[in-house]
Design an enzyme around this catalytic site. Structure first.
Site, PDB file in Angstrom:
ATOM      1  N   LYS A 297       0.820  -1.215   0.000  1.00  0.00           N
ATOM      2  CA  LYS A 297       0.000   0.000   0.000  1.00  0.00           C
ATOM      3  C   LYS A 297       0.859   1.273   0.000  1.00  0.00           C
ATOM      4  CE  LYS A 297      -3.984  -2.198   2.171  1.00  0.00           C
ATOM      5  NZ  LYS A 297      -4.959  -2.124   3.287  1.00  0.00           N
TER       6      LYS A 297
ATOM      7  N   HIS B 101      -2.076  -5.582   1.677  1.00  0.00           N
ATOM      8  CA  HIS B 101      -3.370  -6.259   1.504  1.00  0.00           C
ATOM      9  C   HIS B 101      -3.081  -7.659   1.013  1.00  0.00           C
ATOM     10  CE1 HIS B 101      -7.390  -7.247  -0.062  1.00  0.00           C
ATOM     11  NE2 HIS B 101      -6.735  -7.740  -1.100  1.00  0.00           N
TER      12      HIS B 101
END
Length: 141
Positions: free
Chosen positions: A11, A117
């Site tokens: 991210k 993620h």
């Protein structure tokens, strides 16, 4: 055990920390093969589409804002029991609850800015991989 593929995102906050190489080293040390990878800057539409299942939840707008705030790196990881092993490597979603030595314990800033993620099931991995990669972009090795 079954060889699986899982989908992973590094991210914006982890990219900004220049942690890509360190995270990739952790993937490889854990026995994953990186069989597809690319860096991109998500548009609002891409982020909303990817996280569509969360639309209407209180955190949705903040998540979309964060995920469009800077570049991300998306990758496909392959290995035995890849989905669960990648989730174990990531650690708890809330970094305050993440075990020492997990990616989120080491690189997350908050519940939203949690560095990485990973798919939660083989079915979602297949869907998420197809969202970002064509079959031609995946290079089994």
């Amino acid at each position: 055990m079954t060889v699986e593929r899982t989908f992973s995102i590094i991210k914006p906050n982890a990219v900004k920390k220049n942690a890509i190489g360190a995270i990739y080293a952790r993937f490889e040390s854990a026995g994953f093969k990186i069989i597809a990878a690319k860096m991109l800057h998500l548009t609002r539409e891409q982020a909303e589409g990817f996280y569509a299942e969360h639309k209407g939840r209180p955190f949705f707008d903040g998540l979309v804002e964060f995920m469009t705030s800077g570049p991300i790196v998306v990758q496909v990881l392959e290995g035995e029991n890849a989905v669960q092993r990648h989730r174990d490597l990531m650690g708890a979603t809330n970094p305050d609850n993440a075990l020492a030595g997990t990616l989120r314990a080491d690189y997350a800033d908050s519940f939203t800015e949690n560095a990485v993620h990973g798919s939660d099931a083989v079915e979602s991995a297949n869907r998420e991989i197809a969202y970002f990669f064509t079959e031609d972009e995946i290079c089994p090795r």
